[in-house]
Design a protein around this motif. Sequence first.
Motif, PDB file in Angstrom:
ATOM      1  N   ALA A   1     118.332  94.224 -22.036  1.00 32.27           N
ATOM      2  CA  ALA A   1     118.700  95.552 -22.529  1.00 32.27           C
ATOM      3  C   ALA A   1     117.422  96.365 -22.665  1.00 32.27           C
ATOM      4  O   ALA A   1     116.605  96.126 -23.565  1.00 32.27           O
ATOM      5  CB  ALA A   1     119.424  95.447 -23.867  1.00 32.27           C
ATOM      6  N   GLY A   2     117.219  97.284 -21.756  1.00 32.20           N
ATOM      7  CA  GLY A   2     115.965  98.007 -21.704  1.00 32.20           C
ATOM      8  C   GLY A   2     115.983  99.339 -22.416  1.00 32.20           C
ATOM      9  O   GLY A   2     117.030  99.938 -22.646  1.00 32.20           O
ATOM     10  N   TYR A   3     114.804  99.796 -22.790  1.00 31.75           N
ATOM     11  CA  TYR A   3     114.584 101.147 -23.296  1.00 31.75           C
ATOM     12  C   TYR A   3     113.301 101.648 -22.657  1.00 31.75           C
ATOM     13  O   TYR A   3     112.498 100.873 -22.124  1.00 31.75           O
ATOM     14  CB  TYR A   3     114.508 101.185 -24.820  1.00 31.75           C
ATOM     15  N   ILE A   4     113.085 102.947 -22.667  1.00 32.91           N
ATOM     16  CA  ILE A   4     111.974 103.540 -21.940  1.00 32.91           C
ATOM     17  C   ILE A   4     110.794 103.804 -22.867  1.00 32.91           C
ATOM     18  O   ILE A   4     110.958 104.365 -23.955  1.00 32.91           O
ATOM     19  CB  ILE A   4     112.421 104.842 -21.259  1.00 32.91           C
ATOM     20  N   GLY A   5     109.613 103.373 -22.424  1.00 33.01           N
ATOM     21  CA  GLY A   5     108.411 103.598 -23.214  1.00 33.01           C
ATOM     22  C   GLY A   5     108.458 102.878 -24.542  1.00 33.01           C
ATOM     23  O   GLY A   5     108.792 101.693 -24.611  1.00 33.01           O
ATOM     24  N   ASP A   6     108.157 103.607 -25.625  1.00 38.41           N
ATOM     25  CA  ASP A   6     108.188 102.990 -26.950  1.00 38.41           C
ATOM     26  C   ASP A   6     109.573 103.062 -27.596  1.00 38.41           C
ATOM     27  O   ASP A   6     109.766 102.614 -28.732  1.00 38.41           O
ATOM     28  CB  ASP A   6     107.139 103.623 -27.870  1.00 38.41           C
TER      29      ASP A   6
ATOM     30  N   ALA B   1     119.386 100.039 -27.342  1.00 36.96           N
ATOM     31  CA  ALA B   1     119.167  98.849 -26.508  1.00 36.96           C
ATOM     32  C   ALA B   1     119.329  97.576 -27.326  1.00 36.96           C
ATOM     33  O   ALA B   1     119.930  96.592 -26.855  1.00 36.96           O
ATOM     34  CB  ALA B   1     117.777  98.905 -25.883  1.00 36.96           C
ATOM     35  N   ALA B   2     118.826  97.570 -28.553  1.00 33.93           N
ATOM     36  CA  ALA B   2     118.935  96.382 -29.398  1.00 33.93           C
ATOM     37  C   ALA B   2     120.394  96.076 -29.729  1.00 33.93           C
ATOM     38  O   ALA B   2     120.807  94.907 -29.731  1.00 33.93           O
ATOM     39  CB  ALA B   2     118.135  96.589 -30.684  1.00 33.93           C
ATOM     40  N   ALA B   3     121.185  97.116 -29.988  1.00 29.32           N
ATOM     41  CA  ALA B   3     122.601  96.901 -30.294  1.00 29.32           C
ATOM     42  C   ALA B   3     123.339  96.332 -29.086  1.00 29.32           C
ATOM     43  O   ALA B   3     124.165  95.416 -29.214  1.00 29.32           O
ATOM     44  CB  ALA B   3     123.243  98.217 -30.737  1.00 29.32           C
ATOM     45  N   LEU B   4     123.024  96.861 -27.909  1.00 32.15           N
ATOM     46  CA  LEU B   4     123.642  96.338 -26.691  1.00 32.15           C
ATOM     47  C   LEU B   4     123.176  94.908 -26.437  1.00 32.15           C
ATOM     48  O   LEU B   4     123.978  94.044 -26.042  1.00 32.15           O
ATOM     49  CB  LEU B   4     123.297  97.234 -25.502  1.00 32.15           C
ATOM     50  N   GLY B   5     121.891  94.643 -26.645  1.00 36.85           N
ATOM     51  CA  GLY B   5     121.368  93.294 -26.453  1.00 36.85           C
ATOM     52  C   GLY B   5     122.015  92.299 -27.392  1.00 36.85           C
ATOM     53  O   GLY B   5     122.378  91.183 -26.987  1.00 36.85           O
ATOM     54  N   ASP B   6     122.185  92.675 -28.661  1.00 35.56           N
ATOM     55  CA  ASP B   6     122.832  91.788 -29.628  1.00 35.56           C
ATOM     56  C   ASP B   6     124.256  91.465 -29.209  1.00 35.56           C
ATOM     57  O   ASP B   6     124.696  90.309 -29.292  1.00 35.56           O
ATOM     58  CB  ASP B   6     122.840  92.435 -31.014  1.00 35.56           C
ATOM     59  N   TYR B   7     124.977  92.489 -28.750  1.00 32.34           N
ATOM     60  CA  TYR B   7     126.363  92.264 -28.353  1.00 32.34           C
ATOM     61  C   TYR B   7     126.454  91.390 -27.103  1.00 32.34           C
ATOM     62  O   TYR B   7     127.307  90.491 -27.017  1.00 32.34           O
ATOM     63  CB  TYR B   7     127.080  93.594 -28.121  1.00 32.34           C
ATOM     64  N   LEU B   8     125.592  91.647 -26.141  1.00 31.19           N
ATOM     65  CA  LEU B   8     125.649  90.930 -24.870  1.00 31.19           C
ATOM     66  C   LEU B   8     124.907  89.594 -24.904  1.00 31.19           C
ATOM     67  O   LEU B   8     125.006  88.807 -23.951  1.00 31.19           O
ATOM     68  CB  LEU B   8     125.053  91.802 -23.758  1.00 31.19           C
ATOM     69  N   GLY B   9     124.177  89.351 -25.973  1.00 33.98           N
ATOM     70  CA  GLY B   9     123.374  88.129 -26.035  1.00 33.98           C
ATOM     71  C   GLY B   9     122.182  88.173 -25.106  1.00 33.98           C
ATOM     72  O   GLY B   9     121.795  87.150 -24.522  1.00 33.98           O
TER      73      GLY B   9
ATOM     74  N   SER C   1     113.813 103.247 -11.203  1.00 33.40           N
ATOM     75  CA  SER C   1     114.077 102.027 -10.438  1.00 33.40           C
ATOM     76  C   SER C   1     114.857 101.016 -11.281  1.00 33.40           C
ATOM     77  O   SER C   1     115.662 100.244 -10.746  1.00 33.40           O
ATOM     78  CB  SER C   1     112.769 101.409  -9.942  1.00 33.40           C
ATOM     79  N   HIS C   2     114.628 101.004 -12.597  1.00 33.03           N
ATOM     80  CA  HIS C   2     115.338 100.057 -13.460  1.00 33.03           C
ATOM     81  C   HIS C   2     116.740 100.556 -13.805  1.00 33.03           C
ATOM     82  O   HIS C   2     117.720  99.816 -13.694  1.00 33.03           O
ATOM     83  CB  HIS C   2     114.544  99.832 -14.751  1.00 33.03           C
ATOM     84  N   PHE C   3     116.837 101.810 -14.222  1.00 28.96           N
ATOM     85  CA  PHE C   3     118.104 102.344 -14.728  1.00 28.96           C
ATOM     86  C   PHE C   3     118.908 103.132 -13.695  1.00 28.96           C
ATOM     87  O   PHE C   3     120.081 103.428 -13.921  1.00 28.96           O
ATOM     88  CB  PHE C   3     117.847 103.272 -15.926  1.00 28.96           C
ATOM     89  N   GLY C   4     118.297 103.511 -12.576  1.00 29.06           N
ATOM     90  CA  GLY C   4     118.997 104.373 -11.642  1.00 29.06           C
ATOM     91  C   GLY C   4     119.059 105.796 -12.170  1.00 29.06           C
ATOM     92  O   GLY C   4     118.187 106.240 -12.916  1.00 29.06           O
TER      93      GLY C   4
END
Length: 299
Positions: free
Chosen positions: A183-188, A232-240, A253-256
């Motif tokens: 689950a990515g986020y951009i920059g900081d 991103a953290a919420a999505l990561g937690d849900y998706l494992g 390139s990562h997100f389209g």
Amino acid sequence: MRVFVTGASGWIGSAVSDELLAHGHKVVGLARSDDSAAALEAKGITAHRGSLDDLDSLASAAAAADGVVHLAFKHDFSDYVAAGRSEHAAVQRMLDELAGSDRPFLIASGLASGVVGRPLTEDDASPFHGADSMRGGSENLALSYAERGVRPVALRFAPTVHGARDHGFTSTLTRIAKERGVAGYIGDGSTRWAAVHRSDAARMVWLALEKAPAGSRVHAVAEEGIPSRDIAAALGDYLGLPTAAVAPQDAESHFGWIGRFFGMDIVATSTRTREVLGWTPTGPTLFEDIAAGAYALPE
């Protein structure tokens, strides 16, 4: 009131149509296909066949209505300028039909702006003018008709209008996270998105149709700004899945296509909207929706 709704079968439009029907309005929905027309008719909505490019069809539906709620837009990111020109032409044709009638014309818009360092407010004008600008400059075009006998209202929706079966921005981020395994986020991850639940957005549109003054802007915003790293953290937690930063130069390139939007800081208040319309959001938050499985993806 007989209300012509473009985008009546869409994510926001279907909820708005249900809200209008629940409050005794008659809804006429723009339908591009037989299937769409049948789905609208099954809900008690009168189907009006046409498209955003069929200007005569749009004009006739607007002329026969007591008010228009324009929610449809061609989300063609491969040629966004052409989509904006189409929007400009469609909006102008419907407004010309309503000129001098004092009937309401509500138009979907967004929160993207030139405001930096503070949240966008309803007093901040859109910086986009002309058919070649974002969304064809349609917000400013519509509001200009307040001087021509129309009651135009700009409906500014948060970038994520969330809920079960949402297929918009948050759903796209969920799919990308699953495909990438992170689950990515951009920059900081400090850039933020405003958010609102679909049910709250629909109720705001109904209230705006009945109460919003001519030339006003209303904000469908329940949460003013959620940091992208927290989304991103919420999505990561849900998706494992783990979360990770994506360098700004690698965002596309990562997100389209959604990379250009996920890196934007889109923060707004809705204080004036709540005061003028008597609107109070009551739906789930974005994180509550994510945790409850609103963005579950098929295996």
